[in-house]
Scaffold this motif. Structure first.
Motif, PDB file in Angstrom:
ATOM      1  N   UNK A   9     -14.022  14.533 -47.875  1.00  0.00           N
ATOM      2  CA  UNK A   9     -14.402  14.683 -46.024  1.00  0.00           C
ATOM      3  C   UNK A   9     -15.143  15.760 -45.908  1.00  0.00           C
ATOM      4  N   UNK A  10     -15.411  16.858 -46.223  1.00  0.00           N
ATOM      5  CA  UNK A  10     -17.092  18.094 -46.039  1.00  0.00           C
ATOM      6  C   UNK A  10     -18.102  16.707 -46.511  1.00  0.00           C
ATOM      7  N   UNK A  11     -18.199  16.015 -47.401  1.00  0.00           N
ATOM      8  CA  UNK A  11     -19.548  15.620 -47.566  1.00  0.00           C
ATOM      9  C   UNK A  11     -19.327  13.727 -46.951  1.00  0.00           C
ATOM     10  N   UNK A  12     -18.212  13.676 -46.327  1.00  0.00           N
ATOM     11  CA  UNK A  12     -18.365  12.483 -45.384  1.00  0.00           C
ATOM     12  C   UNK A  12     -18.853  13.297 -44.164  1.00  0.00           C
ATOM     13  N   UNK A  13     -18.755  14.533 -43.510  1.00  0.00           N
ATOM     14  CA  UNK A  13     -19.281  14.662 -42.475  1.00  0.00           C
ATOM     15  C   UNK A  13     -20.362  15.113 -42.460  1.00  0.00           C
ATOM     16  N   UNK A  14     -21.342  15.669 -43.539  1.00  0.00           N
ATOM     17  CA  UNK A  14     -22.700  15.776 -43.463  1.00  0.00           C
ATOM     18  C   UNK A  14     -23.606  14.222 -43.524  1.00  0.00           C
ATOM     19  N   UNK A  15     -22.193  13.611 -44.099  1.00  0.00           N
ATOM     20  CA  UNK A  15     -23.615  12.175 -44.375  1.00  0.00           C
ATOM     21  C   UNK A  15     -23.542  11.690 -42.817  1.00  0.00           C
ATOM     22  N   UNK A  16     -22.327  11.763 -42.341  1.00  0.00           N
ATOM     23  CA  UNK A  16     -22.076  11.233 -40.931  1.00  0.00           C
ATOM     24  C   UNK A  16     -23.133  11.491 -40.059  1.00  0.00           C
ATOM     25  N   UNK A  17     -23.631  13.005 -39.940  1.00  0.00           N
ATOM     26  CA  UNK A  17     -23.962  13.382 -39.365  1.00  0.00           C
ATOM     27  C   UNK A  17     -25.735  13.550 -39.437  1.00  0.00           C
ATOM     28  N   UNK A  18     -25.727  12.819 -40.896  1.00  0.00           N
ATOM     29  CA  UNK A  18     -27.115  12.971 -41.151  1.00  0.00           C
ATOM     30  C   UNK A  18     -28.056  14.088 -41.824  1.00  0.00           C
ATOM     31  N   UNK A  19     -28.409  14.245 -43.090  1.00  0.00           N
ATOM     32  CA  UNK A  19     -28.823  14.972 -43.424  1.00  0.00           C
ATOM     33  C   UNK A  19     -28.681  14.812 -45.153  1.00  0.00           C
ATOM     34  N   UNK A  20     -29.452  16.426 -45.492  1.00  0.00           N
ATOM     35  CA  UNK A  20     -29.620  15.557 -46.758  1.00  0.00           C
ATOM     36  C   UNK A  20     -30.657  14.998 -47.348  1.00  0.00           C
ATOM     37  N   UNK A  21     -30.207  13.941 -47.576  1.00  0.00           N
ATOM     38  CA  UNK A  21     -31.444  12.462 -48.559  1.00  0.00           C
ATOM     39  C   UNK A  21     -31.763  12.078 -47.055  1.00  0.00           C
ATOM     40  N   UNK A  22     -31.888  11.820 -45.626  1.00  0.00           N
ATOM     41  CA  UNK A  22     -32.176  11.611 -43.940  1.00  0.00           C
ATOM     42  C   UNK A  22     -31.647  12.773 -42.925  1.00  0.00           C
ATOM     43  N   UNK A  23     -32.784  12.285 -41.755  1.00  0.00           N
ATOM     44  CA  UNK A  23     -32.893  13.090 -40.723  1.00  0.00           C
ATOM     45  C   UNK A  23     -31.707  12.232 -39.995  1.00  0.00           C
ATOM     46  N   UNK A  24     -31.095  13.081 -38.927  1.00  0.00           N
ATOM     47  CA  UNK A  24     -29.900  11.693 -38.425  1.00  0.00           C
ATOM     48  C   UNK A  24     -30.296  11.341 -37.104  1.00  0.00           C
ATOM     49  N   UNK A  25     -29.610  10.954 -36.343  1.00  0.00           N
ATOM     50  CA  UNK A  25     -30.263  10.109 -34.904  1.00  0.00           C
ATOM     51  C   UNK A  25     -30.272  11.003 -33.987  1.00  0.00           C
ATOM     52  N   UNK A  26     -29.899  12.351 -33.837  1.00  0.00           N
ATOM     53  CA  UNK A  26     -30.525  12.754 -32.740  1.00  0.00           C
ATOM     54  C   UNK A  26     -32.370  13.549 -33.067  1.00  0.00           C
ATOM     55  N   UNK A  27     -32.309  13.970 -34.460  1.00  0.00           N
ATOM     56  CA  UNK A  27     -33.707  14.643 -34.846  1.00  0.00           C
ATOM     57  C   UNK A  27     -34.271  12.939 -34.403  1.00  0.00           C
ATOM     58  N   UNK A  28     -34.452  12.018 -35.188  1.00  0.00           N
ATOM     59  CA  UNK A  28     -34.635  10.707 -34.802  1.00  0.00           C
ATOM     60  C   UNK A  28     -35.362   9.660 -33.602  1.00  0.00           C
ATOM     61  N   UNK A  29     -34.563  10.755 -32.755  1.00  0.00           N
ATOM     62  CA  UNK A  29     -34.764   9.891 -31.535  1.00  0.00           C
ATOM     63  C   UNK A  29     -35.130  11.157 -30.295  1.00  0.00           C
ATOM     64  N   UNK A  30     -35.299  12.318 -31.291  1.00  0.00           N
ATOM     65  CA  UNK A  30     -36.201  13.254 -30.545  1.00  0.00           C
ATOM     66  C   UNK A  30     -37.470  13.251 -29.715  1.00  0.00           C
ATOM     67  N   UNK A  31     -37.386  13.479 -28.499  1.00  0.00           N
ATOM     68  CA  UNK A  31     -38.889  13.377 -27.703  1.00  0.00           C
ATOM     69  C   UNK A  31     -39.988  12.033 -27.946  1.00  0.00           C
ATOM     70  N   UNK A  32     -39.117  10.681 -28.236  1.00  0.00           N
ATOM     71  CA  UNK A  32     -39.524   9.355 -27.800  1.00  0.00           C
ATOM     72  C   UNK A  32     -39.804   9.355 -26.358  1.00  0.00           C
TER      73      UNK A  32
END
Length: 157
Positions: A9-32
C-alpha cells in the motif's frame, strides 16, 4: 514491523503520487503558461490540456467503477477525450487539476481502508490493487507525454 500489505500500500501510494521513476502531475503541469495549454507541436494528436483532462476523466472513471456498484461506464473513446484543444479559461484549467488531485486522494483513502486483494464484487475479477496499478500506469504514461510536449514547446526545465 509492517505487513506485506502495508508495504505494498505504501509503495502504491508513492507510485500514484508520482515519484521514484517519474514526476507527478503537479510537477508536470506546474507553471505551464496558459497560452501553451492548447498547442499541439509537430502535429501531435493531443495538447497538454487534452492530456490533462483525459487523465481527469479516466481516473474518475476508474475511481467510480471501484467504489460504486451502480456506476455505468462512459463511452470509450468518445467520452474520455475533450474535443476542445484548450480550456476556455484558467478557472477550468485549475478545476481540472483540483479534481484530479481530489479523486486521487479519494482513491488513496480507498487503498488504505480496503483489502486491495479482494475482487470488486460488481467487476469481472478486478481488485482495488489492479485498479490502483492501472491508474498509476495510465497517469504516468500521459504525464510523460505532457513533459514531451512541454519540451517541444520550450516550456520545461
Amino acid at each position: 514491523m509492517k505487513s506485506e500489505t502495508e508495504i505494498i500500500v505504501a509503495e502504491l501510494i508513492k507510485l500514484l503520487k508520482g515519484g521514484g521513476a517519474h514526476v507527478g502531475l503537479q510537477d508536470a503541469t506546474k507553471d505551464v503558461p496558459f497560452h501553451l495549454l492548447g498547442e499541439r507541436p509537430h502535429q501531435l494528436p493531443y495538447s497538454i490540456w487534452q492530456l490533462t483532462e483525459h487523465i481527469r476523466i479516466a481516473q474518475w472513471d476508474m475511481l467510480e467503477f471501484s467504489k460504486d456498484a451502480n456506476y455505468k461506464s462512459i463511452k470509450w473513446p468518445d467520452d474520455y477525450w475533450p474535443k476542445e484543444t484548450s480550456p476556455t479559461d484558467e478557472t477550468i484549467w485549475n478545476n481540472t487539476l483540483f479534481e484530479i488531485e481530489r479523486d486521487l486522494n479519494e482513491f488513496i483513502l480507498m487503498i488504505q481502508n480496503q483489502n486491495i486483494f479482494d475482487p470488486i464484487l460488481h467487476g469481472n475479477g478486478q481488485s482495488i490493487l489492479r485498479e490502483a496499478l492501472q491508474v498509476a500506469d495510465h497517469n504516468a504514461y500521459h504525464i510523460g507525454e505532457i513533459i514531451v510536449i512541454r519540451r517541444l514547446l520550450g516550456a520545461w526545465k
